[in-house]
Design an enzyme around this catalytic site. Structure first.
Site, mmCIF file in Angstrom:
data_model
loop_
_atom_site.group_PDB
_atom_site.id
_atom_site.type_symbol
_atom_site.label_atom_id
_atom_site.label_comp_id
_atom_site.label_asym_id
_atom_site.label_seq_id
_atom_site.Cartn_x
_atom_site.Cartn_y
_atom_site.Cartn_z
ATOM 1 N N ASN A 79 0.856 -1.188 0.000
ATOM 2 C CA ASN A 79 0.000 0.000 0.000
ATOM 3 C C ASN A 79 0.897 1.246 0.000
ATOM 4 O O ASN A 79 1.710 1.432 0.915
ATOM 5 C CB ASN A 79 -0.896 -0.042 1.246
ATOM 6 C CG ASN A 79 -1.866 1.105 1.296
ATOM 7 O OD1 ASN A 79 -1.488 2.247 1.065
ATOM 8 N ND2 ASN A 79 -3.115 0.836 1.605
ATOM 9 N N ASP B 37 -0.080 4.500 -0.021
ATOM 10 C CA ASP B 37 -0.744 5.741 0.431
ATOM 11 C C ASP B 37 0.179 6.625 1.274
ATOM 12 O O ASP B 37 0.139 7.862 1.176
ATOM 13 C CB ASP B 37 -1.973 5.423 1.292
ATOM 14 C CG ASP B 37 -3.062 4.707 0.527
ATOM 15 O OD1 ASP B 37 -2.961 4.615 -0.713
ATOM 16 O OD2 ASP B 37 -4.013 4.220 1.167
ATOM 17 N N HIS B 38 0.997 5.972 2.112
ATOM 18 C CA HIS B 38 1.821 6.766 3.041
ATOM 19 C C HIS B 38 2.899 7.569 2.333
ATOM 20 O O HIS B 38 3.356 8.588 2.839
ATOM 21 C CB HIS B 38 2.436 5.854 4.108
ATOM 22 C CG HIS B 38 1.393 5.172 4.930
ATOM 23 N ND1 HIS B 38 0.637 5.835 5.862
ATOM 24 C CD2 HIS B 38 0.938 3.907 4.906
ATOM 25 C CE1 HIS B 38 -0.231 5.000 6.395
ATOM 26 N NE2 HIS B 38 -0.071 3.814 5.830
ATOM 27 N N ARG C 100 4.296 18.708 1.864
ATOM 28 C CA ARG C 100 5.038 19.854 1.320
ATOM 29 C C ARG C 100 4.431 20.355 0.012
ATOM 30 O O ARG C 100 5.037 21.156 -0.690
ATOM 31 C CB ARG C 100 6.517 19.483 1.111
ATOM 32 C CG ARG C 100 7.281 19.326 2.402
ATOM 33 C CD ARG C 100 7.375 20.668 3.137
ATOM 34 N NE ARG C 100 7.893 20.516 4.477
ATOM 35 C CZ ARG C 100 9.168 20.720 4.807
ATOM 36 N NH1 ARG C 100 10.043 21.053 3.893
ATOM 37 N NH2 ARG C 100 9.546 20.591 6.055
ATOM 38 N N HIS D 190 -4.392 11.653 0.471
ATOM 39 C CA HIS D 190 -3.056 11.150 0.087
ATOM 40 C C HIS D 190 -2.984 10.903 -1.421
ATOM 41 O O HIS D 190 -2.452 11.719 -2.158
ATOM 42 C CB HIS D 190 -2.607 9.941 0.932
ATOM 43 C CG HIS D 190 -3.653 8.963 1.342
ATOM 44 N ND1 HIS D 190 -4.439 8.294 0.439
ATOM 45 C CD2 HIS D 190 -4.033 8.520 2.571
ATOM 46 C CE1 HIS D 190 -5.242 7.487 1.099
ATOM 47 N NE2 HIS D 190 -5.041 7.597 2.388
ATOM 48 N N THR E 181 -6.954 6.469 9.718
ATOM 49 C CA THR E 181 -6.839 5.429 8.711
ATOM 50 C C THR E 181 -8.129 4.621 8.790
ATOM 51 O O THR E 181 -8.950 4.862 9.673
ATOM 52 C CB THR E 181 -5.598 4.547 8.966
ATOM 53 O OG1 THR E 181 -5.523 3.531 7.953
ATOM 54 C CG2 THR E 181 -5.621 3.887 10.329
ATOM 55 N N GLU F 120 -11.171 -9.170 2.319
ATOM 56 C CA GLU F 120 -9.924 -8.829 3.005
ATOM 57 C C GLU F 120 -10.262 -8.767 4.487
ATOM 58 O O GLU F 120 -11.079 -7.946 4.920
ATOM 59 C CB GLU F 120 -9.343 -7.497 2.520
ATOM 60 C CG GLU F 120 -8.027 -7.177 3.256
ATOM 61 C CD GLU F 120 -7.388 -5.865 2.830
ATOM 62 O OE1 GLU F 120 -7.553 -5.460 1.655
ATOM 63 O OE2 GLU F 120 -6.728 -5.242 3.678
ATOM 64 N N HIS G 225 -3.978 -4.670 7.507
ATOM 65 C CA HIS G 225 -4.052 -3.589 8.493
ATOM 66 C C HIS G 225 -3.167 -3.888 9.694
ATOM 67 O O HIS G 225 -3.349 -4.893 10.367
ATOM 68 C CB HIS G 225 -5.474 -3.300 8.973
ATOM 69 C CG HIS G 225 -5.712 -1.822 9.079
ATOM 70 N ND1 HIS G 225 -5.274 -1.085 10.134
ATOM 71 C CD2 HIS G 225 -6.255 -0.954 8.202
ATOM 72 C CE1 HIS G 225 -5.569 0.187 9.913
ATOM 73 N NE2 HIS G 225 -6.150 0.298 8.743
ATOM 74 N N HIS H 102 1.937 0.826 6.086
ATOM 75 C CA HIS H 102 2.722 1.639 7.004
ATOM 76 C C HIS H 102 4.043 0.992 7.395
ATOM 77 O O HIS H 102 5.096 1.641 7.380
ATOM 78 C CB HIS H 102 1.875 1.943 8.252
ATOM 79 C CG HIS H 102 2.492 2.984 9.124
ATOM 80 N ND1 HIS H 102 3.288 2.674 10.199
ATOM 81 C CD2 HIS H 102 2.462 4.341 9.054
ATOM 82 C CE1 HIS H 102 3.710 3.781 10.764
ATOM 83 N NE2 HIS H 102 3.225 4.810 10.094
HETATM 84 N N1 PXP Z 1 -5.984 -2.877 3.967
HETATM 85 C C1 PXP Z 1 -6.863 -1.858 4.024
HETATM 86 C C2 PXP Z 1 -8.261 -2.133 3.572
HETATM 87 C C3 PXP Z 1 -6.498 -0.586 4.459
HETATM 88 O O1 PXP Z 1 -7.399 0.404 4.493
HETATM 89 C C4 PXP Z 1 -5.161 -0.364 4.833
HETATM 90 C C5 PXP Z 1 -4.722 0.996 5.297
HETATM 91 O O2 PXP Z 1 -4.725 1.896 4.267
HETATM 92 C C6 PXP Z 1 -4.256 -1.435 4.750
HETATM 93 C C7 PXP Z 1 -4.694 -2.680 4.345
HETATM 94 C C8 PXP Z 1 -2.816 -1.272 5.115
HETATM 95 O O3 PXP Z 1 -2.709 -1.012 6.494
HETATM 96 P P1 PXP Z 1 -1.316 -0.612 7.113
HETATM 97 O O4 PXP Z 1 -0.923 0.692 6.530
HETATM 98 O O5 PXP Z 1 -1.588 -0.552 8.570
HETATM 99 O O6 PXP Z 1 -0.347 -1.707 6.731
#
Ligand code: PXP
Length: 238
Positions: free
Chosen positions: A7, A9-10, A18, A50, A100, A151, A191, A214
């Site tokens: 993932n 997103d981070h 910035r 994000h 989140t 999931e 997660h 993350h």
């Molecule tokens: N799965 C889902 C559905 C999520 O919403 C997220 C967080 O964006 C993740 C997995 C990944 O979680 P983490 O960033 O804690 O690894």
């Protein structure tokens, strides 16, 4: 072989603080692909906090491995998914005020819209996954609504693991995975996962893939992204 979804997103969050272009989430996704990740996951939120629309288009253009597009079940998102044609669409609950995603979809409030959007995407060959709690009746309902994957939310397991009280939740997850698999659903988990809490989940045979954000991005700051992907792949048995 268990699959690793990363993932990104981070990375977009770090870029956005910035208001610039660095770090580029697509560049990281390309490095993940090169290092052996099996898919790239991103969540386009309603507030675009994000990932941005242009990131989604760039991912489609540049990434060859599967894309897992996380989204709230809205017409805007479903239309974009039809244009992008990701390998997987994961429907998640979305609240503006959350840091989140805080939990799985509550299917007791499941709408006709969710069912119809699921059918539309499945008919186009997209694997439609619901992010849900490890609960047998929710899994059954996901199947009845036409999802092709689930999931399993592992956030609670990850928290309990920190205080060495995870055994019951682990068993709950294993039972849920069995149930989902017996219904013919693909089973993913995600997660709060990291190199410490992952090995116990890897032993659940019916779990096919892990979605991790993350911890991978954090570990990459220390070890580099290619080494980090290698470490996670090894943890999954590669
Ligand atoms: N799965 C889902 C559905 C999520 O919403 C997220 C967080 O964006 C993740 C997995 C990944 O979680 P983490 O960033 O804690 O690894």
């Amino acid at each position: 072989m268990k699959k690793l979804g990363v993932n990104i997103d981070h990375v977009a969050t770090l870029r956005n603080v910035r208001l610039g272009k660095a770090p580029d989430p697509i560049a990281l996704a390309l490095l993940c692909e090169k290092a052996g990740a099996d898919n790239i996951t991103f969540h386009l939120r309603e507030d675009r906090r994000h990932i941005k629309d242009q990131d989604v288009l760039n991912l489609k253009e540049k990434i060859s491995i599967g894309l897992n597009f996380e989204m709230a079940c809205t017409n805007e998102m479903v239309q974009l998914a039809q244009k992008i044609q990701p390998e997987v669409v994961t429907f998640v609950p979305e609240k503006r005020e959350e840091l989140t995603t805080e939990g799985g979809l509550d299917l007791s409030f499941a709408t006709k819209e969710l069912q119809e959007n699921t059918r539309t995407l499945v008919d186009q060959g997209i694997d439609v996954s619901y992010f849900i709690e490890p609960d047998g009746s929710t899994i059954l309902q996901a199947k009845e609504m036409g999802a092709t994957s689930v999931e399993i939310h592992t956030g609670r397991y990850a928290h309990l693991f920190e205080v060495h009280q995870h055994q019951e939740e682990l068993e709950k997850i294993a039972t849920a995975c069995e149930k989902a698999s017996s219904l013919g659903l693909h089973v993913h988990a995600g997660h709060g996962l990291n190199l410490a809490n992952l090995p116990l989940l890897v032993s659940i045979e019916t779990l096919g893939s892990f979605q991790i954000g993350h911890a991978i991005v954090s570990d990459a700051l220390i070890h580099g992204i290619e080494n980090t992907i290698t470490l996670y792949k090894r943890c999954l048995g590669a």
